[in-house]
Motif scaffolding. Structure first.
Motif, PDB file in Angstrom:
ATOM      1  N   ALA A   1      92.010 -30.152  10.923  1.00  0.00           N
ATOM      2  CA  ALA A   1      92.311 -30.771   9.716  1.00  0.00           C
ATOM      3  C   ALA A   1      93.858 -31.601  10.138  1.00  0.00           C
ATOM      4  O   ALA A   1      94.126 -32.664   9.436  1.00  0.00           O
ATOM      5  N   ILE A   2      94.517 -30.581  10.643  1.00  0.00           N
ATOM      6  CA  ILE A   2      96.047 -31.292  11.095  1.00  0.00           C
ATOM      7  C   ILE A   2      95.710 -32.833  11.673  1.00  0.00           C
ATOM      8  O   ILE A   2      96.843 -33.346  11.076  1.00  0.00           O
ATOM      9  N   GLU A   3      95.159 -32.605  12.576  1.00  0.00           N
ATOM     10  CA  GLU A   3      94.879 -34.271  13.108  1.00  0.00           C
ATOM     11  C   GLU A   3      94.679 -35.324  12.208  1.00  0.00           C
ATOM     12  O   GLU A   3      95.041 -36.557  12.434  1.00  0.00           O
ATOM     13  N   HIS A   4      93.659 -34.641  11.454  1.00  0.00           N
ATOM     14  CA  HIS A   4      93.091 -36.105  10.483  1.00  0.00           C
ATOM     15  C   HIS A   4      94.146 -36.168   9.486  1.00  0.00           C
ATOM     16  O   HIS A   4      94.638 -37.412   9.148  1.00  0.00           O
ATOM     17  N   TYR A   5      95.106 -35.047   8.929  1.00  0.00           N
ATOM     18  CA  TYR A   5      96.096 -35.495   7.827  1.00  0.00           C
ATOM     19  C   TYR A   5      97.277 -36.068   8.638  1.00  0.00           C
ATOM     20  O   TYR A   5      97.967 -36.837   7.787  1.00  0.00           O
TER      21      TYR A   5
END
Length: 186
Positions: free
Chosen positions: A82-86
């Motif tokens: 999720a961090i990579e996408h956010y």
């Protein structure tokens, strides 16, 4: 047909129909997105992530797929993904602070408090009266035992006006922890 089933709330039939469509044409990102969305509605977030990934692979320029995918990753406990996408969403849409906020929340869950604090401070500069961001920042300061910083943030919230009793309570607890019993009593 899948959309018709979805519209009347028959999620299982809709999913089954989209599945058949994906077997006929496995290049239609929207079909996979719809399947993932149904799984999301059913709180099957880990499975939803697989279909959001397929949707994204077929239509990599469709950011709405990434937005929904990141939410499922959070709900599935896949915070690093999720961090990579956010990160991508926050960089692509700097005018949408919710992506940065979600990014900060993911970092906080993973115990990367200083990174979360840094992002939250940026958000406070963008939206100085956003109480939910200020509360999240204060909470991050508490987690890192930066009580004086947390107190300053709570004082700032109180100065803005109408607030909940929880904010006063949190400030009182912090004042007590930091050796200021008079302010805690106030």
């Amino acid at each position: 047909l899948g959309t018709s089933y979805l519209t009347i709330g028959n999620l299982d039939k809709a999913f089954e129909t989209y599945k058949k469509a994906s077997e006929i044409d496995d290049t239609d990102g929207l079909t996979f997105f719809n399947m993932a969305s149904i799984l999301q509605l059913q709180n099957k977030h880990k499975e939803a992530c697989e279909y959001f990934e397929k949707a994204h692979m077929n239509e990599p320029d469709e950011d709405s797929y990434i937005i929904a995918w990141a939410l499922s990753e959070v709900k599935a406990g896949k915070f690093k993904d999720a961090i990579e996408h956010y990160k991508y969403l926050a960089a692509t849409y700097p005018q949408k602070p919710n992506f940065k906020y979600n990014l900060a929340c993911c970092y906080e869950v993973l115990g990367q408090y200083e990174v979360a604090i840094s992002i939250l401070k940026q958000l406070v500069l963008m939206m100085p009266k956003a109480v939910h961001i200020l509360k999240k920042l204060a909470g991050s300061y508490v987690l890192t035992r930066q009580y004086s910083n947390a107190k300053e943030v709570y004082e700032r919230i109180i100065k803005q006006g109408t607030i909940s009793y929880e904010t006063y309570y949190e400030l009182a607890v912090l004042c007590q922890k930091s050796g200021d019993p008079d302010r805690a009593e106030q």
